[in-house]
Design an enzyme around this catalytic site. Structure first.
Site, PDB file in Angstrom:
ATOM      1  N   TYR A  98       0.853  -1.180   0.000  1.00 29.47           N
ATOM      2  CA  TYR A  98       0.000   0.000   0.000  1.00 29.47           C
ATOM      3  C   TYR A  98       0.890   1.231   0.000  1.00 29.47           C
ATOM      4  CZ  TYR A  98      -3.925  -2.954   1.424  1.00 29.47           C
ATOM      5  OH  TYR A  98      -4.897  -3.906   1.476  1.00 29.47           O
ATOM      6  N   ASP A 135      -6.714   1.034  -4.585  1.00 31.52           N
ATOM      7  CA  ASP A 135      -8.149   1.239  -4.335  1.00 31.52           C
ATOM      8  C   ASP A 135      -8.434   1.273  -2.828  1.00 31.52           C
ATOM      9  OD1 ASP A 135      -7.577  -1.375  -3.736  1.00 31.52           O
ATOM     10  OD2 ASP A 135      -9.102  -2.261  -5.039  1.00 31.52           O
ATOM     11  N   HIS A 189     -11.217  -5.245  -5.234  1.00 30.23           N
ATOM     12  CA  HIS A 189     -10.826  -5.676  -3.895  1.00 30.23           C
ATOM     13  C   HIS A 189     -11.795  -6.748  -3.362  1.00 30.23           C
ATOM     14  CE1 HIS A 189      -7.687  -3.800  -1.196  1.00 30.23           C
ATOM     15  NE2 HIS A 189      -8.179  -4.689  -0.378  1.00 30.23           N
ATOM     16  N   ARG A 249     -14.610  -5.445  -1.218  1.00 30.73           N
ATOM     17  CA  ARG A 249     -14.279  -5.025   0.154  1.00 30.73           C
ATOM     18  C   ARG A 249     -13.954  -3.542   0.254  1.00 30.73           C
ATOM     19  NH1 ARG A 249     -12.940  -9.722   3.221  1.00 30.73           N
ATOM     20  NH2 ARG A 249     -11.388  -8.777   4.567  1.00 30.73           N
TER      21      ARG A 249
END
Ligand SMILES: Cc1cc2nc3c(=O)[nH]c(=O)nc-3n(C[C@H](O)[C@H](O)[C@H](O)COP(=O)(O)O)c2cc1C
Length: 329
Positions: free
Chosen positions: A134, A162, A254, A257
């Site tokens: 990330y 995202d 994702h 999610r």
């Protein structure tokens, strides 16, 4: 009389996981965000697609091999990053990593894992491994992970784009429990995920909502490893990714999610792969559960598909058995 239960499809592994894992674990693995519209749509969309078979084409020899970023894999079914495998089985990510190497496919390691990325790589020395990262607010944390991935033999960096803020996982919010993770060494890391859910401020490892395309250029500047952007859902963003010269994109929401209400990945795949052509490789994940799902995704332009939750469910049972079921030919 003893009754044998055979696992014949991935839904069987899901059912096994649902009935054997703790409520906390099951909720964490299976949930989506908000109304779970996107979570459900990922699978429903596959069921709407029909195949038009051609016949009498001599299909006696079948070969599922392909390449991703120039590395050969035996099946076009790879492993998406999912957190905390240790909740499914004590072998944790090492179990999935061994299965990945056994089936000569690619595993994307997750930052939020039950084992350190070094230990996971040790369990799979010959296979293709990429590390998922990330853009943390503290870029040193991100840069350090990239360095560790290089040193551990990872062959690609998958940047999740995202995840500005954690999705609102209602089902998970209703249950409680401790979370233990490795890789990002900070005090009270056990509480990290819970804090994210609570939207409190652990600045060091909070994902950075101010991230832009300039940060992708930054990642490219700190590593020679190929960059794969995970979380592209529009043609517009896919074309910007091409401009920024990333090596591949993964069409992904994702697994339902993050932002609820976005389309199923299989529904946007064809437009995106048409738009980028052969400039970069396109992969997809989200709701892939059968061999025909894989076929549909490849037909619509994916070079390979990735699976998330089924690996966790397979790990709760026997992850190698799951791959045999999916790759049955
Ligand atoms: C428990 C869990 C944890 C996940 N953690 C991450 C993550 O850390 N980074 C990421 O990019 N995606 C993460 N994902 C999303 C998966 O990488 C993948 O996009 C999604 O699970 C694919 O859909 P599927 O589960 O229907 O196959 C996670 C998914 C699950 C179920």
């Amino acid at each position: 009389m003893a009754v044998n239960t055979y696992m014949v499809c991935l839904d069987d592994y899901e059912y096994y996981a649902k009935t054997h894992l703790s409520l906390m674990t099951w909720s964490f693995y299976s949930c989506g965000t908000d109304d779970e519209i996107t979570l459900e749509e990922n699978r429903r969309a596959f069921r709407r697609i029909r195949l038009k078979p051609r016949v009498l084409r001599d299909v006696s020899t079948r070969d599922l091999k392909t390449t991703i970023l120039c590395r050969e894999i035996d099946i076009p079914i790879c492993i998406s990053p999912t957190a905390l495998h240790g909740w499914a089985h004590p072998d944790a990510e090492a179990g999935a990593a061994r299965a990945s190497e056994m089936f000569n496919t690619c595993m994307v390691l997750c930052t939020i894992s039950s084992m350190s990325l070094e230990d996971i790589c040790f369990a799979n020395t010959g296979g293709t491994k990429w590390l998922n990262i990330y853009l943390f607010r503290n870029r040193h944390v991100t840069a350090d992970l990239v360095l560790r991935a290089e040193r551990s033999g990872c062959k690609g960096i998958v940047v999740s784009i995202d995840y500005c803020e954690p999705g609102n996982k209602r089902r998970l919010a209703r249950v409680t429990g401790d979370i233990i993770a490795k890789n990002v060494d900070i005090p009270n890391f056990e509480k990290y995920y819970k804090e994210l859910l609570d939207k409190s401020t652990n600045e060091k490892v909070k994902s950075d909502p101010s991230a832009t395309w300039a940060d992708i250029d930054w990642i490219k500047s700190i590593t020679k490893l190929p960059i794969i952007l995970k979380g592209i859902m529009t043609v517009e963003d896919a074309l910007i990714a091409v401009e920024h010269k990333v090596d591949a994109i993964m069409v992904s929401n994702h697994g339902g999610r993050q932002l609820d209400g976005v389309p199923a990945t299989i529904d946007v795949l064809a437009g995106i792969s048409r738009a980028v052509g052969d400039k970069i490789e396109v992969y997809m994940d989200g709701g892939v559960r059968t061999g025909t799902d894989v076929l549909k995704a490849l037909a619509l332009g994916a070079r390979a598909v990735f699976i998330g939750r089924p690996v966790l469910y397979g790990l709760a049972y026997k992850v190698a058995e799951l791959f045999k079921t999916l790759a049955h030919r």
